[in-house]
Design a protein around this motif. Structure first.
Motif, PDB file in Angstrom:
ATOM      1  N   GLU A 253     -40.659  60.389 -11.505  1.00  0.00           N
ATOM      2  CA  GLU A 253     -40.315  61.611 -12.245  1.00  0.00           C
ATOM      3  C   GLU A 253     -41.579  62.380 -12.622  1.00  0.00           C
ATOM      4  O   GLU A 253     -41.592  63.622 -12.609  1.00  0.00           O
TER       5      GLU A 253
ATOM      6  N   ARG B 298     -42.763  64.507  -9.550  1.00  0.00           N
ATOM      7  CA  ARG B 298     -41.752  65.210  -8.742  1.00  0.00           C
ATOM      8  C   ARG B 298     -42.059  66.703  -8.690  1.00  0.00           C
ATOM      9  O   ARG B 298     -42.357  67.329  -9.692  1.00  0.00           O
TER      10      ARG B 298
ATOM     11  N   ILE C  94     -32.747  57.622  -7.026  1.00  0.00           N
ATOM     12  CA  ILE C  94     -34.005  58.363  -6.906  1.00  0.00           C
ATOM     13  C   ILE C  94     -34.283  58.686  -5.444  1.00  0.00           C
ATOM     14  O   ILE C  94     -34.560  59.827  -5.066  1.00  0.00           O
TER      15      ILE C  94
END
Length: 288
Positions: free
Chosen positions: A11, A14, A72
């Motif tokens: 995350e 990203r 993910i």
């Protein structure tokens, strides 16, 4: 569980399709028809993350940690298809894949041992990282060069995540995992000895559908991958050597033993099989 840590780490790096892709730098004079056609084929190929995810979830019902990680992987892989389609939508809308063309690569994969499949996809991520780096070098239009470089970084991170799950498997099942990983490692590190590149998208995955049983066979142009690699981006022996070196390097880290070449890895595989009291396993019959 690895999922919470992997979620946080992925995350944090990203990328955002609207703000991290330099759409305003597009230069139509630097995009050839040949290059644009390859972007369409790649967009459809990346859509095959959908059936691959369905396969992973089906074959890993026993492993909620890994199955959660698929949320993910699936999101980021589908974004690869999406960003390539967004490029076409903005600059070559006539080449935007149809829903039918995308749906054609969604088909059921035959069940397969999950550890072998994990290793196969780990190697596939390494290969894609190098393919897309090579593709970025080949393209001349600035935006698509940036896109390929961006998604190549994702593939490298995905390979790292798969490696974490492989290390976990070694702790959980020991030599059974070593046997599975080394078997597929020998196959994938021997790719330059085969007639075509070995990657999950062009290996047979559903015997009942032969000859339309690979992702590549279901593209609008089934011969595209080999032509893209050999005649367009020119993924040559030097690039292939880099792939094999990365596979062997990671196997050395995983097994805490140095493998200079595929013969070293194969000798290790035979040692593991001897400890398990069995002969060579059957040849690989599945990929995703």
């Amino acid at each position: 569980m690895l999922y919470p840590e992997l979620f946080r780490s992925l995350e944090s790096v990203r990328w955002n399709m609207e703000t991290d892709i330099p759409w305003d730098q597009f230069d139509a004079s630097k995009l050839s028809e040949e290059q644009a056609q390859t972007i369409k084929m790649n967009a459809i190929t990346e859509w095959s993350a959908l059936p691959a995810t369905e396969m992973f979830l089906r074959d890993n019902k026993h492993d909620s940690d890994f199955s959660a990680f698929m949320s993910i992987w699936f999101f980021e892989e589908q974004k690869h298809s999406l960003v390539l389609m967004e490029y076409l939508r903005r600059f070559r809308p006539d080449l935007l894949p149809t829903e039918e063309e995308l749906h054609a690569v969604r088909f059921e994969f035959d069940p397969a041992p999950p550890l072998e499949t994990l290793m196969l996809h780990f190697c596939g991520e390494i290969r894609l990282n190098h393919w897309y780096r090579c593709a970025s070098d080949w393209h001349t239009e600035p935006v698509i060069k940036h896109i390929y470089k961006t998604i190549s970084h994702d593939e490298a991170r995905h390979g790292g995540a798969y490696l974490r799950y492989m290390k976990k498997a070694l702790q959980d099942v020991g030599d059974s995992a070593r046997a599975a990983f080394s078997k597929i490692g020998v196959l994938m590190a021997s790719a330059r000895r085969t007639q075509k590149p070995l990657h999950p998208t062009n290996l047979h995955v559903n015997k009942a559908l032969f000859p339309n049983d690979t992702v590549q066979s279901r593209l609008p142009d089934p011969d595209w991958l080999e032509r893209w690699l050999d005649g367009q981006i020119r993924f040559d022996a030097d690039w292939e050597k880099k792939v094999i070196e990365r596979i062997l390097h990671n196997m050395s880290l995983l097994f805490e033993r140095t493998f200079e070449n595929v013969q070293d890895l194969n000798r290790y595989r035979k040692e593991v099989m001897s400890r398990l009291g069995g002969g060579d396993e059957a040849a690989l019959g599945h990929a995703a």
